[in-house]
Enzyme design. Structure first.
Site, short mmCIF file in Angstrom:
data_model
loop_
_atom_site.label_atom_id
_atom_site.label_comp_id
_atom_site.label_asym_id
_atom_site.label_seq_id
_atom_site.Cartn_x
_atom_site.Cartn_y
_atom_site.Cartn_z
N VAL A 32 16.91 -34.11 24.23
CA VAL A 32 17.23 -34.71 22.93
C VAL A 32 18.66 -34.36 22.55
O VAL A 32 19.09 -33.21 22.70
CB VAL A 32 16.27 -34.22 21.84
CG1 VAL A 32 16.62 -34.85 20.49
CG2 VAL A 32 14.84 -34.57 22.20
N ASP A 34 2.99 -31.84 2.97
CA ASP A 34 3.68 -32.88 3.73
C ASP A 34 2.97 -33.18 5.05
O ASP A 34 2.77 -34.34 5.42
CB ASP A 34 5.13 -32.47 4.01
CG ASP A 34 6.01 -32.54 2.76
OD1 ASP A 34 5.58 -33.15 1.77
OD2 ASP A 34 7.12 -31.97 2.80
N ASP A 62 -0.43 -31.95 19.53
CA ASP A 62 0.56 -30.91 19.89
C ASP A 62 1.28 -30.41 18.63
O ASP A 62 2.50 -30.26 18.61
CB ASP A 62 1.58 -31.46 20.89
CG ASP A 62 2.36 -30.33 21.58
OD1 ASP A 62 1.87 -29.17 21.59
OD2 ASP A 62 3.47 -30.59 22.09
#
Length: 437
Positions: free
Chosen positions: A56, A159, A176
């Protein structure tokens, strides 16, 4: 995989089905410098993370737009299973404020002639994993552990439960959930769930090995063991595995202790509830009068061995824990970036009651802060709450982060500046917290 920072959207375009990987693997030592995305050149600013199947990167376009690119390793079979899996899940569940946004998909052709599949994603900020390290200053060994404030734990719990309630309603299991896969959005002021590479449709589990060690539910542990032995279980795992993982995450946030060894112990397996009780009674709290037992009971309802007995995300959101109005600590506002910066220890009362001096200070502060980014507004309250504090609203969270970095520790009139972030929503409403010291 982690994504960090602020976010702005870009157009979503499909990847042509005819474009397939051409080689068995990518030399992982070769880091991309540029990506051509939808006909525009994006510069790689940094690598944010690397796993077995993907890396990433933080990227920026010429229009100063920032995003994250998740580049999947090419393979000779042309399956690109990880890419197709995560793409299909994200495309199916887009639109929830607590789930990372997928902007588009594209194929990257690097200088070695290798084609790789990529996701263009919303760029988020600090992960709960990083927050756990920061709240203890990287504490190890004999140093005391100190968990996060109840305000922050409640914020994260709500959240992520809202994300899970939506995800489970759509029929998906995340599979996960862990601190590294929960990230803060500076611009949206909320935590978001990322990394759907192991996700599956409930009742149609196509992933043998799910969840990360330390956050793995008992039934997933059994299933993984059977899979390693080449045996099939009676049924796949359900959405209840996500609630187990979140229970462990919240317990770590509250206690400040990494629990991987604890949840693997025989004592935990024999009496998990007693160990949760012990963690709550042994944790030192600045405000012991706060009814923390609501959080304890919520966590215990997530950590029942029987998955059918665990609370669902929807029922968990009804917990009395979420009806308690907690105030943030100063440390919370240092940890969680937002477009608003709060400067403390700058102005004496005498400056506030002399109109000429007050106007001069406003101009001086605005001029100083504009060195670090676009200033939208600036407020210095003359009365409490917030008396004498400087609130600066920047055009973006990246500007406020740069200002916080540059201003912290500076001296003005012999005083050391304390710079924290401040929730944009509260600032917009004119609500100034009396933060817990």
């Amino acid at each position: 995989m982690a994504y960090c920072g602020s976010s702005q959207p870009n157009a979503e375009l499909p990847v042509p089905d005819s474009v397939l990987p051409t080689v068995a693997s990518v030399d992982r030592s070769i880091k991309p410098v540029l990506f051509e995305i939808f006909g525009e050149i994006w510069t790689v600013q940094s690598q944010l993370g690397q796993g077995v199947s993907a890396s990433v990167y933080r990227v920026s376009s010429g229009r100063s737009t920032t995003a994250a690119v998740k580049e999947f390793q090419a393979n000779s079979q042309g399956g690109d299973y990880g890419f197709h899996k995560e793409r299909s899940v994200l495309e199916d569940i887009q639109g929830h404020k607590n789930i990372v946004t997928l902007y588009g998909v594209f194929t990257n052709h690097n200088c070695m002639g290798v084609s790789t599949r990529c996701l263009l994603l919303e760029l988020l900020d600090v992960s709960v994993s990083e927050l756990l390290v920061r709240c203890n200053g990287g504490a190890h060994g004999g140093r005391a552990q100190q968990g996060h404030s109840m305000w922050l734990v409640q914020h994260c719990a709500r959240d992520i439960l809202e994300a899970l309630a939506f995800l489970h309603k759509e029929g998906y299991v995340h599979a996960d959930l862990k601190p590294r896969n929960i990230l803060w959005s500076a611009d949206d002021e909320c935590f978001k769930l990322i990394d759907f590479g192991l996700s599956f449709k409930q009742g149609n589990q196509d992933v043998k090995y799910i969840q990360t060690d330390g956050y793995r539910a008992p039934e997933a542990e059994v299933q993984n063991s059977l899979a390693r032995a080449g045996l099939e279980g009676d049924a796949g795992c359900t959405a209840a595995v996500d609630l187990w993982s979140l229970g462990v995450v919240l317990l770590e946030m509250f206690s400040g202790i990494k629990l991987k060894d604890t949840v693997r112990s025989q004592e935990w397996k024999e009496n998990c509830a007693a160990m949760v009780d012990h963690i709550f009674t042994s944790s030192s709290l600045a405000c012991p009068a706060i009814p923390v037992y609501h959080l304890r009971d919520l966590i215990k309802s997530m950590l029942l061995d029987d998955p059918k007995g665990r609370c669902t995300a929807e029922t968990a959101l009804l917990s009395p824990f979420f009806s308690i109005p907690f105030a943030p600590h100063i440390e919370d506002l240092v940890l969680l970036p937002s477009p608003v910066l709060r400067l403390i220890n700058l102005i004496d009362d005498s400056h506030l009651h002399n109109e000429d001096e007050y106007e001069d200070i406003l101009e001086d502060m605005k001029e100083e802060c504009q060195k670090y980014g676009s200033v939208v507004s600036l407020l210095i309250p003359k009365e409490n709450p917030g008396k004498g504090q400087v609130f600066v609203e920047f055009g973006s969270s990246s500007d406020s982060k740069e200002a916080q970095r540059r201003l912290t520790g500076r001296t003005f009139d012999g005083k050391f500046v304390v710079a924290t972030f401040y929730p944009l929503s509260a600032y917009k409403r004119g609500y100034l917290y009396q933060t817990v010291q």
